[in-house]
Design an enzyme around this catalytic site. Structure first.
Site, PDB file in Angstrom:
ATOM      1  N   THR A  28       4.283  -1.880  -1.255  1.00  0.00           N
ATOM      2  CA  THR A  28       4.347  -0.683  -0.420  1.00  0.00           C
ATOM      3  C   THR A  28       3.905  -1.020   0.999  1.00  0.00           C
ATOM      4  OG1 THR A  28       3.794   0.684  -2.336  1.00  0.00           O
ATOM      5  CG2 THR A  28       3.469   1.690  -0.193  1.00  0.00           C
ATOM      6  N   THR A  31       5.576  -3.608   6.168  1.00  0.00           N
ATOM      7  CA  THR A  31       6.146  -4.946   6.034  1.00  0.00           C
ATOM      8  C   THR A  31       7.096  -5.001   4.836  1.00  0.00           C
ATOM      9  OG1 THR A  31       4.064  -5.805   6.916  1.00  0.00           O
ATOM     10  CG2 THR A  31       5.590  -7.414   6.026  1.00  0.00           C
ATOM     11  N   ASP A  81       4.493  -8.163  -1.761  1.00  0.00           N
ATOM     12  CA  ASP A  81       3.755  -7.037  -1.189  1.00  0.00           C
ATOM     13  C   ASP A  81       3.052  -7.481   0.087  1.00  0.00           C
ATOM     14  OD1 ASP A  81       2.718  -4.514  -0.902  1.00  0.00           O
ATOM     15  OD2 ASP A  81       1.469  -4.566  -2.702  1.00  0.00           O
ATOM     16  N   LYS A  94      -6.229  -4.520   0.200  1.00  0.00           N
ATOM     17  CA  LYS A  94      -5.020  -3.706   0.163  1.00  0.00           C
ATOM     18  C   LYS A  94      -5.405  -2.261  -0.122  1.00  0.00           C
ATOM     19  CE  LYS A  94      -1.582  -5.279  -2.247  1.00  0.00           C
ATOM     20  NZ  LYS A  94      -0.752  -4.648  -1.191  1.00  0.00           N
ATOM     21  N   GLY A  95      -4.501  -1.344   0.164  1.00  0.00           N
ATOM     22  CA  GLY A  95      -4.773   0.057  -0.150  1.00  0.00           C
ATOM     23  C   GLY A  95      -4.749   0.978   1.043  1.00  0.00           C
ATOM     24  N   GLY A  96      -4.389   0.437   2.224  1.00  0.00           N
ATOM     25  CA  GLY A  96      -4.264   1.292   3.399  1.00  0.00           C
ATOM     26  C   GLY A  96      -3.233   2.386   3.202  1.00  0.00           C
ATOM     27  N   GLU A 103      -0.177  -1.253  -7.242  1.00  0.00           N
ATOM     28  CA  GLU A 103       0.040  -2.600  -6.695  1.00  0.00           C
ATOM     29  C   GLU A 103      -0.716  -3.639  -7.517  1.00  0.00           C
ATOM     30  OE1 GLU A 103       0.733  -1.277  -2.020  1.00  0.00           O
ATOM     31  OE2 GLU A 103      -1.238  -1.963  -2.660  1.00  0.00           O
TER      32      GLU A 103
END
Length: 212
Positions: A28, A31, A81, A94-96, A103
């Site tokens: 997600t 990018t 990812d 990750k997790g913004g 994920e």
């Protein structure tokens, strides 16, 4: 837009890991959106995609790529990812985009995890980007108190509900010198669904979109 060009180049570079007939795990974020564009160009050659978020599912389906459930695929050969931060050991924050739990599940179910980032996401020590923690809503305050004891400053990402119906705490002021240890410690707090540290299962390959 140097960062945007870096994202595009990293996403294009990831295509060399995509093989005919694959079911590809897709992450997600901005990018990854470039990667989905590139994947659409070979959509007839791949079997399907497993998506980590409703947002990515929508993008994939709009581009004619079939999306299947992870429960029906078995182990995946490839997961692609992005990340919010990446250290020299390929450990990630990750997790913004609030998709960290799905994920992490897809990363765990994949033989190869290719991370695509623009060069600005590279850091020596993780923690400048606030560390996302997905929590069961009723446990928000309990988890926040536990995170304070670990030296962080948790802030509720108000108004954000994850695809799983949970809430996000963003933990500021951490300098993460032991990502594997901290990941395990936060995951043990009752009420935590998962933490956005990808260290126990880190990226196998990191593509930064620099040069070639």
């Amino acid at each position: 837009m140097a960062n945007e060009e870096g994202k595009r180049r990293a996403a294009r570079a990831a295509m060399r890991f995509v093989e005919p007939g694959m079911t590809v795990g897709v992450g997600t974020g901005s990018t990854v959106a470039h990667f989905i564009d590139a994947l659409a160009e070979v959509s007839n050659d791949i079997e399907a995609a497993v998506s980590s978020s409703e947002q990515s599912t929508r993008l994939l389906q709009e581009r004619g790529i079939r999306v299947v459930d992870l429960n029906s695929t078995g182990e995946l050969a490839l997961y692609v990812d992005g990340a919010d931060e990446c250290d020299p050991q390929r450990c990630l924050i990750k997790g913004g985009g609030a998709a960290l739990t799905r994920e992490k599940i897809i990363a765990a179910a994949s033989r190869q995890f290719v991370c695509i980032i623009d060069p600005s996401k590279r850091v020596e020590v993780l923690g400048k980007f606030p560390l996302p923690v997905e929590v069961i809503p009723m446990a928000r305050s309990h988890v926040a108190r536990a995170l304070v004891l670990l030296g962080g400053q948790p802030v509720w990402r108000d108004g954000v509900v994850t695809d799983n119906g949970n809430w996000i705490l963003d933990v500021h002021n951490l300098r993460i010198t032991d990502p594997v240890g901290l990941e395990a410690e936060i995951n043990q707090i009752v009420g935590v669904v998962t933490v956005g540290l990808f260290a126990a299962r880190r990226a196998d390959v990191v593509l930064t979109g620099e040069g070639d």
